[in-house]
Motif scaffolding. Structure first.
Motif, PDB file in Angstrom:
ATOM      1  N   GLN A  63       0.841  -1.171   0.086  1.00  9.62           N
ATOM      2  CA  GLN A  63      -0.072  -0.088   0.067  1.00  9.62           C
ATOM      3  C   GLN A  63       0.850   1.259   0.048  1.00  9.62           C
TER       4      GLN A  63
ATOM      5  N   ARG B 108      -6.648  -7.033  -2.536  1.00  6.76           N
ATOM      6  CA  ARG B 108      -7.150  -6.150  -3.590  1.00  6.76           C
ATOM      7  C   ARG B 108      -6.703  -4.564  -3.323  1.00  6.76           C
ATOM      8  N   TYR B 109      -6.108  -3.766  -4.022  1.00  5.54           N
ATOM      9  CA  TYR B 109      -5.547  -2.481  -3.844  1.00  5.54           C
ATOM     10  C   TYR B 109      -6.387  -1.611  -4.692  1.00  5.54           C
ATOM     11  N   GLU B 110      -6.640  -0.404  -4.189  1.00  4.61           N
ATOM     12  CA  GLU B 110      -7.248   0.374  -5.198  1.00  4.61           C
ATOM     13  C   GLU B 110      -6.465   1.209  -6.009  1.00  4.61           C
TER      14      GLU B 110
END
Length: 226
Positions: free
Chosen positions: A186, A210-212
C-alpha cells in the motif's frame, strides 16, 4: 504504454501513477515472461512481445528500467546516478540567487587557498575553473541509500530518487511483492501514485489482496487469463 504479448489474450496497459501487476502462476510461463522482459528481447524473446506508446512502437530497452533483483536496487544506473550531477548543475543555473551564493563561496575558498600559497616561494594557480559537477564528483556526492533502513523505506527512497531524476521509463520489478507486507505494498503504491511513476510488477505468487491503486492481469496454472 501498452505491452502486447503474442500468446496473451489481453494486453498490458501501464499508466502513470498506477502500478500494473502481471501475476503468472505457471512457473514455466513465468520464467519465459521474465526472461523476455528482463532481457528486453521484444519480438525475439521466448515470449515475444511489442511495446507501444499510442501508435508508436518502442524499443524495449528504451521502455523499461529493469530491477530483476529488488535487494540490489540500481542506484548507479545511467538513468539515475548518471543524471544526478547534470540535474543539480541545471538547477543551480536556473536559480540566479543560488548561483551567486556558490560563486561567492568559491571566491572565499580561493582566498583561503592563496593564504596557504603565499607561504610558498613558487607561483601557483588553478588550471581548471570551478564547476559544480566536478565538485560533486570529487567529493563522491551520491544518493543516500538508507543502508540500515527497513527494506520498504529503502524502496521508497529509490522511488523518490527516480522521481528526482525524471525517470520516464517504466520501472519493471520481478517478484517484488515477495519482500513486502500488504501494508508495505500500500505504501509503495501510494508513492508511485504521488510521483506519477510508471511501474510493472511481474509476480509468480498469488496475491489475493485487492488494492485501490492497482491494475492486474492474472494467468493461472492452465494459462487462463483473468
Amino acid at each position: 504504454m501498452k505491452i502486447c504479448f503474442e500468446g496473451f489474450e489481453h494486453s498490458i496497459t501501464v499508466r502513470r501513477g498506477r502500478p500494473f501487476v502481471l501475476e503468472v502462476h505457471n512457473r514455466a510461463l513465468f520464467a519465459r515472461v521474465c526472461d523476455s522482459l528482463v532481457s528486453c528481447s521484444g519480438e525475439d524473446g521466448f515470449e515475444a512481445y511489442t511495446v507501444w506508446d499510442d501508435e508508436k512502437e518502442l524499443r524495449p530497452k528504451s521502455a523499461f528500467l529493469v530491477v530483476s533483483d529488488a535487494l540490489n536496487l540500481p542506484w548507479e544506473c545511467r538513468e539515475l546516478g548518471g543524471n544526478l550531477y547534470q540535474i543539480l548543475q541545471d538547477r543551480q543555473m536556473e536559480d540566479e540567487e543560488l548561483r551567486g551564493t556558490f560563486e561567492i563561496s568559491f571566491r572565499e575558498l580561493n582566498k583561503l587557498m592563496f593564504q596557504l600559497v603565499n607561504q610558498l616561494d613558487g607561483e601557483y594557480r588553478f588550471k581548471i575553473e570551478w564547476d559544480l559537477q566536478r565538485y560533486l564528483k570529487a567529493f563522491g556526492f551520491a544518493a543516500d541509500y538508507g543502508r540500515d533502513d527497513p527494506f520498504i523505506d529503502k524502496l521508497i527512497l529509490f522511488l523518490d530518487y527516480c522521481a528526482d531524476m525524471h525517470v520516464k521509463k517504466t520501472l519493471l520489478f520481478v517478484n517484488l511483492k515477495t519482500f513486502l507486507t500488504k501494508n508495505d505494498v500500500q505504501k509503495l503504491y501510494e508513492r508511485v501514485f504521488f510521483h506519477e511513476l510508471k511501474m510493472l510488477l511481474v509476480e509468480n505468487a498469488e496475491d489475493g489482496n485487492r488494492y485501490e491503486i492497482e491494475d492486474k492481469l492474472v494467468i493461472d496454472q492452465h494459462f487462463l487469463e483473468e
